[in-house]
Design an enzyme around this catalytic site. Structure first.
Site, PDB file in Angstrom:
ATOM      1  N   ASP A  64       1.026  -1.130   0.086  1.00  0.00           N
ATOM      2  CA  ASP A  64      -0.141   0.019  -0.085  1.00  0.00           C
ATOM      3  C   ASP A  64       0.898   1.159  -0.134  1.00  0.00           C
ATOM      4  OD1 ASP A  64      -1.708   2.110   0.380  1.00  0.00           O
ATOM      5  OD2 ASP A  64      -2.431   1.360   2.523  1.00  0.00           O
ATOM      6  N   VAL A  65       1.111   1.863  -1.164  1.00  0.00           N
ATOM      7  CA  VAL A  65       2.123   2.802  -1.285  1.00  0.00           C
ATOM      8  C   VAL A  65       1.731   4.033  -0.465  1.00  0.00           C
ATOM      9  CG1 VAL A  65       2.931   2.406  -3.645  1.00  0.00           C
ATOM     10  CG2 VAL A  65       0.887   3.882  -3.247  1.00  0.00           C
ATOM     11  N   TYR A 156      -5.215  15.380  -9.184  1.00  0.00           N
ATOM     12  CA  TYR A 156      -4.515  14.767  -9.954  1.00  0.00           C
ATOM     13  C   TYR A 156      -3.375  15.343 -10.595  1.00  0.00           C
ATOM     14  CZ  TYR A 156      -2.755  11.161 -13.347  1.00  0.00           C
ATOM     15  OH  TYR A 156      -1.967  10.305 -14.281  1.00  0.00           O
TER      16      TYR A 156
END
Length: 249
Positions: A64-65, A156
């Protein structure tokens, strides 16, 4: 492009799409692979396929980065099982697109935690071993959205612009230890992150691409392979756009 014997690469989000294309290219070039992914079963299946197809060592590890602890544990296990890490490709990413008026705080946080903090987590976890070896290649997955911005993607675009700044800052920190840090900024490529774009938006985006088509995952992977190769030792802090001319800077 060449790689010295026994090179090992960790590719985050390497079980599918661009990440899998990167894994395939590096393995075919003679690099041993660690596929680090939150989808462990898919990563395990990919590792078996890569090993069978290329004869390289390939393992899968859960990651899980967005978790500093998870990144540290993954790197520790990768070093224990593979003996070294020469290349880190920070490819894991996500989107939660919406206009800012409709975007939830949770969607902002999720994208920044995975796309930007995730790269920081993994780089921080691996950098000490690279500095001791006085060798390393770190390649971060940026985006044209981080270079030019994109409506409906304040989260993003901010995460990818931040990743570009992170790439340049880290490149300055570690250059004297034989470690290069670069980023690839893909244009629009058919992946899970772009498949749900409205048809009218896809048509509008096509008009912005001088070469007149979307890219492929293999074209992005080729750029990563280039920056990770032995011959790229004099390239650092660079953002390589692979976008059909969409963003010319």
């Amino acid at each position: 492009m060449t790689f010295s014997p026994n090179r090992v690469a960790v590719v985050t989000g390497g079980a599918q799409s661009i990440g899998r294309a990167i894994v395939d290219r590096l393995a075919k070039a003679g690099v041993d692979i660690v596929i680090a992914d939150i989808q462990l079963e898919k990563a395990q299946a990919s590792a078996k396929e890569v090993a069978a197809a290329t004869g390289r060592r390939a393992i899968a590890l859960p990651l899980d980065v967005s978790s500093t602890a998870s990144a540290a544990e993954m790197i520790e296990k990768a070093l224990a099982q593979m003996g070294r890490i020469d290349i880190l490709v920070n490819n894991a990413g996500t989107t939660r697109d919406n206009l800012i008026m409709r975007m939830d705080e949770a969607d902002w946080d999720k994208v920044l935690d995975i796309n930007l903090k995730g790269a920081w987590n993994c780089a921080k976890a691996v950098i000490r071993s690279m500095m001791k070896a006085r060798y390393g290649r770190i390649v971060n997955m940026a985006s044209v959205s981080g270079l030019a911005g994109q409506a409906g993607q304040t989260n993003y675009s901010a995460s990818k612009a931040g990743l570009i700044g992170f790439t340049k800052a880290l490149a300055r920190e570690v250059a004297s230890r034989g470690i290069t840090v670069n980023a690839v900024a893909p244009g629009f490529v058919p992946t899970a992150l772009t498949k749900d774009l409205p048809p009218d938006l896809k048509e509008a985006l096509m008009k912005m691409i001088p070469v007149g088509r979307w890219g492929t995952t293999d074209e992005i992977a080729y750029a990563v392979e280039f920056l990770a190769a032995d011959e790229a030792a004099y390239i650092t802090g660079h953002i390589l756009s692979v976008d059909g001319g969409m963003v010319m800077m």
